[in-house]
Design a protein around this motif. Structure first.
Motif, PDB file in Angstrom:
ATOM      1  N   SER A  63      -6.839   3.912  -0.216  1.00 43.83           N
ATOM      2  CA  SER A  63      -7.717   3.872   0.251  1.00 43.83           C
ATOM      3  C   SER A  63      -9.064   3.384   0.208  1.00 43.83           C
ATOM      4  CB  SER A  63      -8.193   5.678   0.513  1.00 43.83           C
ATOM      5  OG  SER A  63      -9.249   5.708  -0.422  1.00 43.83           O
ATOM      6  N   TYR A 117      -8.694   0.132  -0.501  1.00 41.06           N
ATOM      7  CA  TYR A 117      -7.774  -1.795   0.054  1.00 41.06           C
ATOM      8  C   TYR A 117      -8.066  -1.289   1.522  1.00 41.06           C
ATOM      9  CZ  TYR A 117      -6.329  -3.395  -4.349  1.00 41.06           C
ATOM     10  OH  TYR A 117      -6.365  -3.671  -5.724  1.00 41.06           O
ATOM     11  N   ARG A 118      -7.428  -0.311   2.094  1.00 45.86           N
ATOM     12  CA  ARG A 118      -7.242   0.477   3.848  1.00 45.86           C
ATOM     13  C   ARG A 118      -8.211   0.141   4.250  1.00 45.86           C
ATOM     14  NH1 ARG A 118      -4.971   6.369   5.026  1.00 45.86           N
ATOM     15  NH2 ARG A 118      -6.962   6.522   4.567  1.00 45.86           N
ATOM     16  N   THR A 119      -9.547   0.404   3.806  1.00 45.17           N
ATOM     17  CA  THR A 119     -10.849   0.706   3.961  1.00 45.17           C
ATOM     18  C   THR A 119     -11.221  -1.152   4.481  1.00 45.17           C
ATOM     19  OG1 THR A 119     -11.672   2.490   3.308  1.00 45.17           O
ATOM     20  CG2 THR A 119     -13.285   1.357   4.740  1.00 45.17           C
ATOM     21  N   ILE A 120     -11.209  -2.096   3.138  1.00 38.60           N
ATOM     22  CA  ILE A 120     -11.172  -3.199   3.251  1.00 38.60           C
ATOM     23  C   ILE A 120     -10.753  -4.330   4.213  1.00 38.60           C
ATOM     24  CG2 ILE A 120     -11.222  -5.230   1.682  1.00 38.60           C
ATOM     25  CD1 ILE A 120     -12.258  -3.501  -0.015  1.00 38.60           C
ATOM     26  N   TYR A 121      -8.895  -3.791   4.186  1.00 44.37           N
ATOM     27  CA  TYR A 121      -7.997  -4.278   5.275  1.00 44.37           C
ATOM     28  C   TYR A 121      -8.512  -4.156   6.563  1.00 44.37           C
ATOM     29  CZ  TYR A 121      -5.578  -6.352   2.012  1.00 44.37           C
ATOM     30  OH  TYR A 121      -4.973  -7.146   0.391  1.00 44.37           O
ATOM     31  N   PHE A 122      -9.339  -3.141   6.896  1.00 48.75           N
ATOM     32  CA  PHE A 122      -8.823  -2.240   8.360  1.00 48.75           C
ATOM     33  C   PHE A 122     -10.753  -2.935   9.317  1.00 48.75           C
ATOM     34  CE2 PHE A 122      -9.613   1.236  11.495  1.00 48.75           C
ATOM     35  CZ  PHE A 122      -8.302   0.429  12.218  1.00 48.75           C
ATOM     36  N   LEU A 123     -11.687  -3.990   7.527  1.00 51.86           N
ATOM     37  CA  LEU A 123     -13.284  -4.240   8.877  1.00 51.86           C
ATOM     38  C   LEU A 123     -13.302  -4.397   9.670  1.00 51.86           C
ATOM     39  CD1 LEU A 123     -15.346  -4.261   5.597  1.00 51.86           C
ATOM     40  CD2 LEU A 123     -15.646  -2.204   7.045  1.00 51.86           C
ATOM     41  N   ILE A 166      -1.520  -0.244   9.566  1.00 55.52           N
ATOM     42  CA  ILE A 166      -1.619   0.874   9.355  1.00 55.52           C
ATOM     43  C   ILE A 166      -1.051   1.309  10.388  1.00 55.52           C
ATOM     44  CG2 ILE A 166      -2.910   2.823  10.662  1.00 55.52           C
ATOM     45  CD1 ILE A 166      -4.746   1.902   8.622  1.00 55.52           C
ATOM     46  N   LEU A 217       0.239  -1.581   0.337  1.00 50.14           N
ATOM     47  CA  LEU A 217      -0.231   0.212   0.415  1.00 50.14           C
ATOM     48  C   LEU A 217       0.418   1.476  -0.222  1.00 50.14           C
ATOM     49  CD1 LEU A 217      -2.810  -1.064   2.533  1.00 50.14           C
ATOM     50  CD2 LEU A 217      -3.601  -0.695  -0.276  1.00 50.14           C
TER      51      LEU A 217
END
Lengths: 298, 271
Positions: free
Chosen positions: A107, A109-115, A178, A99
């Motif tokens: 962003s 990808y980041r959202t999905i991985y953070f879910l 993160i 990333l």
């Protein structure tokens, strides 16, 4: 003497300083310091019912050292940590490095991985339990498409802990990603530029630029991931039923602590178990604090 | 596109699929009839989405109460721990008084000890205060925060000192300087801590499970656990309940994504 102190501390600062720390200080003493001491005291006691405690010395500890269930739980906790910690670190670092490249859709990808991080473990555990279901689960269905006969994930003693560990990894990657991403973004881009000009391969760049420069983050993530994996409770509690035959093969020390303290109501023995975990965690943290001097560059 | 970029996207998409499939499966199952949910091979999309699964779990379990309880728990913990941590952190960062380092040592010590060691005495304290099975019981372990004090101290240390000196010249005392100058400057740190505190309170399972055993005093986490205990095999309903349990934090995250990321990033710099 008093004058010297007065010079060092101005009255106004002392006054407000004490007021400012008072709520947190009182809270930490009442909710943490005293409870920690109480737990240690409790571990030397036995409950005789109706809230009465009698002093039994090392009895709880003696019992613990002969208790197969406790040693099995120590082993389960270690296996869980071994299964999750390296995977969490490698996968979250990998995702963070990817990333950190110039690509589109970062962003999303980041959202999905953070879910998974923002989802409550109780719900996460339930959907995974359903995915692992041996008759109607999606996982065994997909495996059967590949010609593999999937196991009864959560009732087979060989796979149950692994199944829980997979959920643990899945839940933790986003968070540590993160942290790594924040560390990676602090590395100046021209470090890589000059390495490239010198002809360093991407692998060489990774090990001689990226790793040393994010070593403080890597250290932080390693220490906190080890500690939190040793405290695993929610997933085991939610995914393994109390009557499930694999329970002895999956229960962690914290699960056993919970069972002894709040289900079997033997709070003294529960306290001894949690003190054992404290000692184990302190031991591993101390080793890492010593070892970090060799590899962490601040 | 270069082949390298394509390779990166392939790896990331693969990972994203693994991350998102459990959620999609949750949604799909929540819309199935019980018969559809146990079909082999599995049905990917329900014939018609069964909203009745949601109304059925809401009828069996007081979800509205769970939302209110969870919200009150988070608010109580956030307000107390953010305010108290900010005060203590400012004192540790800027004021000189005897015992400051000892206090900060206590803060660091608390952060290094696994929290389960506090739980039984905290439970007994709650019992002694006659607060078992109440909303305040849910807040007790989170009233103060060693982690918050540590985080905000770093934050205050990074702020320039000139503003405080100017405030002092204007005749502000330390409390006024703190409230009028420092707190507004620390806004992003305070928001990070607030997000962090509510996320962890929201996800906490063991504490709500042990202190509040009546159904109308449970949080979303402990409510879901007790729901699973009672309706362990009706997966369409369990998945509907899970969705009801996760949406508030997912919505908050999508709305305040930047704050979440900043908040977490700010915690990982140093141990």
């Amino acid at each position: 003497m008093i004058r010297a102190l007065k010079e060092k501390y101005k009255t106004e600062q002392v006054f407000w300083g004490v007021i400012f720390i008072a709520p947190t200080l009182i809270g930490l003493i009442m909710l943490n310091l005293k409870p920690a001491v109480d737990t240690i005291i409790l571990s030397f006691q036995k409950s005789t019912g109706f809230g009465n405690q009698i002093w039994t010395g090392l009895d709880n500890y003696r019992r613990m050292f002969h208790d197969v269930e406790v040693w099995q739980a120590v082993g389960n906790t270690f296996i869980y940590a071994l299964l999750t910690v390296p995977a969490i670190i490698i996968l979250s670092l990998l995702v963070a490095v990817l990333l950190n490249q110039k690509i589109k859709g970062i962003s999303i990808y980041r959202t999905i991985y953070f879910l998974p991080v923002v989802s409550t473990p109780a719900a996460v555990a339930m959907v995974w339990k359903w995915l692992y279901n041996s008759d109607y689960g999606l996982i065994n269905f997909l495996l059967s498409k590949l010609g593999i006969q999937g196991p009864n994930w959560l009732t087979n003693p060989h796979t149950a802990l692994l199944a829980v560990a997979i959920v643990g990894i899945w839940s933790a990657v986003g968070y540590n990603m993160i942290l790594f991403l924040a560390g990676l973004q602090e590395i100046p881009k021209d470090f890589y530029e000059s390495a490239r000009i010198d002809g360093a391969s991407p692998a060489k760049q990774f090990f001689s630029i990226t790793i040393p420069l994010i070593s403080p983050t890597l250290f932080f993530v390693t220490v906190t991931t080890i500690i939190s994996s040793m405290q695993v409770f929610d997933l085991i509690f939610m995914m393994i039923d109390t009557t499930n035959i694999v329970m002895p093969k999956t229960q962690s020390l914290i699960y056993l602590f919970y069972k002894q303290s709040f289900i079997l109501n033997d709070k003294g023995y529960g306290a001894a178990i949690v003190v054992l975990l404290l000692v184990i965690i302190m031991f591993f943290t101390a080793i890492q604090l010593i070892a970090q001097k060799k590899w962490v560059h601040y | 596109m270069k082949s390298k970029t394509v390779a990166i996207h392939i790896v990331l998409i693969l990972g994203a699929v693994i991350m998102v499939v459990p959620f999609l499966w949750m949604i799909s199952t929540a819309g199935k009839t019980f018969a559809e949910s146990v079909m082999v091979p599995p049905v990917l999309f329900p014939k018609s989405f069964q909203w009745s699964n949601f109304s059925s779990v809401i009828n069996k379990f007081p979800f509205i109460t769970f939302y209110i309880n969870t919200f009150l728990m988070c608010i109580g913990r956030v307000v107390c721990s953010v305010l108290f941590s900010a005060m203590a952190a400012y004192a540790c960062a800027r004021l000189e008084f005897p015992g400051r380092d000892l206090f900060f040592g206590l803060v660091l010590l608390q952060m290094m000890i696994p929290s389960q060691i506090f739980i039984v005495p905290q439970y007994l304290l709650t019992q002694k205060l006659n607060l078992l099975d109440t909303i305040p019981a849910l807040m007790i372990p989170g009233l103060v925060s060693a982690f918050g004090t540590f985080l905000l101290r770093q934050f205050f240390k990074g702020l320039p000192k000139e503003l405080e000196e100017a405030a002092k010249l204007d005749g502000c005392n330390i409390w006024q300087t703190f409230v009028k100058i420092m707190l507004p400057l620390a806004k992003s740190g305070l928001i990070s801590l607030a997000i962090f505190t509510s996320l962890f309170a929201f996800k906490d399972l063991m504490w709500p499970l042990i202190v509040n055993r009546s159904i109308d005093k449970m949080t979303l986490s402990s409510g879901l656990a007790s729901l699973q205990g009672q309706y362990g095999t009706n997966y369409p309903e369990l998945m509907a309940a899970s969705l009801l349990g996760i949406w508030p934090m997912v919505v908050l995250f999508i709305l305040f994504q930047k704050r979440f990321v900043e908040g977490i990033s700010s915690t990982g710099s140093k141990l």
